[in-house]
Design a protein around this motif. Sequence first.
Motif, PDB file in Angstrom:
ATOM      1  N   GLU A 140     -39.104  22.620   2.148  1.00  0.00           N
ATOM      2  CA  GLU A 140     -40.560  22.741   2.084  1.00  0.00           C
ATOM      3  C   GLU A 140     -41.165  21.387   1.732  1.00  0.00           C
ATOM      4  O   GLU A 140     -40.641  20.680   0.867  1.00  0.00           O
ATOM      5  CB  GLU A 140     -40.963  23.774   1.030  1.00  0.00           C
ATOM      6  CG  GLU A 140     -40.575  25.197   1.391  1.00  0.00           C
ATOM      7  CD  GLU A 140     -41.280  25.693   2.645  1.00  0.00           C
ATOM      8  OE1 GLU A 140     -42.482  25.420   2.823  1.00  0.00           O
ATOM      9  OE2 GLU A 140     -40.611  26.345   3.462  1.00  0.00           O
ATOM     10  N   PRO A 141     -42.258  20.995   2.403  1.00  0.00           N
ATOM     11  CA  PRO A 141     -42.876  19.704   2.079  1.00  0.00           C
ATOM     12  C   PRO A 141     -43.473  19.721   0.675  1.00  0.00           C
ATOM     13  O   PRO A 141     -43.948  20.750   0.201  1.00  0.00           O
ATOM     14  CB  PRO A 141     -43.970  19.555   3.134  1.00  0.00           C
ATOM     15  CG  PRO A 141     -44.229  20.934   3.625  1.00  0.00           C
ATOM     16  CD  PRO A 141     -42.962  21.713   3.446  1.00  0.00           C
ATOM     17  N   GLY A 149     -50.139  13.787   6.345  1.00  0.00           N
ATOM     18  CA  GLY A 149     -51.328  12.996   6.635  1.00  0.00           C
ATOM     19  C   GLY A 149     -51.836  13.292   8.032  1.00  0.00           C
ATOM     20  O   GLY A 149     -51.084  13.754   8.898  1.00  0.00           O
ATOM     21  N   PRO A 150     -53.099  13.044   8.302  1.00  0.00           N
ATOM     22  CA  PRO A 150     -53.712  13.421   9.578  1.00  0.00           C
ATOM     23  C   PRO A 150     -53.118  12.732  10.803  1.00  0.00           C
ATOM     24  O   PRO A 150     -53.162  13.271  11.888  1.00  0.00           O
ATOM     25  CB  PRO A 150     -55.185  13.044   9.410  1.00  0.00           C
ATOM     26  CG  PRO A 150     -55.204  12.039   8.312  1.00  0.00           C
ATOM     27  CD  PRO A 150     -54.044  12.368   7.421  1.00  0.00           C
ATOM     28  N   ASP A 151     -52.560  11.551  10.670  1.00  0.00           N
ATOM     29  CA  ASP A 151     -52.011  10.826  11.820  1.00  0.00           C
ATOM     30  C   ASP A 151     -50.479  10.821  11.845  1.00  0.00           C
ATOM     31  O   ASP A 151     -49.881  10.021  12.549  1.00  0.00           O
ATOM     32  CB  ASP A 151     -52.523   9.380  11.831  1.00  0.00           C
ATOM     33  CG  ASP A 151     -54.020   9.314  12.101  1.00  0.00           C
ATOM     34  OD1 ASP A 151     -54.525  10.189  12.833  1.00  0.00           O
ATOM     35  OD2 ASP A 151     -54.672   8.403  11.576  1.00  0.00           O
ATOM     36  N   VAL A 203     -45.866  15.082  11.981  1.00  0.00           N
ATOM     37  CA  VAL A 203     -45.889  16.482  11.552  1.00  0.00           C
ATOM     38  C   VAL A 203     -47.253  17.108  11.840  1.00  0.00           C
ATOM     39  O   VAL A 203     -47.341  18.204  12.384  1.00  0.00           O
ATOM     40  CB  VAL A 203     -45.544  16.591  10.052  1.00  0.00           C
ATOM     41  CG1 VAL A 203     -45.755  18.014   9.551  1.00  0.00           C
ATOM     42  CG2 VAL A 203     -44.121  16.139   9.797  1.00  0.00           C
ATOM     43  N   ALA A 204     -48.324  16.413  11.484  1.00  0.00           N
ATOM     44  CA  ALA A 204     -49.663  16.940  11.712  1.00  0.00           C
ATOM     45  C   ALA A 204     -49.963  17.058  13.208  1.00  0.00           C
ATOM     46  O   ALA A 204     -50.560  18.050  13.647  1.00  0.00           O
ATOM     47  CB  ALA A 204     -50.712  16.058  11.035  1.00  0.00           C
TER      48      ALA A 204
END
Length: 54
Positions: free
Chosen positions: A20-21, A26-28, A31-32
Amino acid sequence: MAHTEGVDGAPGTLQATVGEPEEAAGPDTDVALLAAGHPTITELRTVSAVPGLL
């Protein structure tokens, strides 16, 4: 990520585990982007393709 040294000339190993993270991506980050449905991740390049690295 865990790294072990080789013994008696044997190669070392890298072991990655999934869990689990600890915090939100982050937005860029890859994963996102993957979570948002984008079908690609960061380009993989050989070390010889990175100018000045070798």
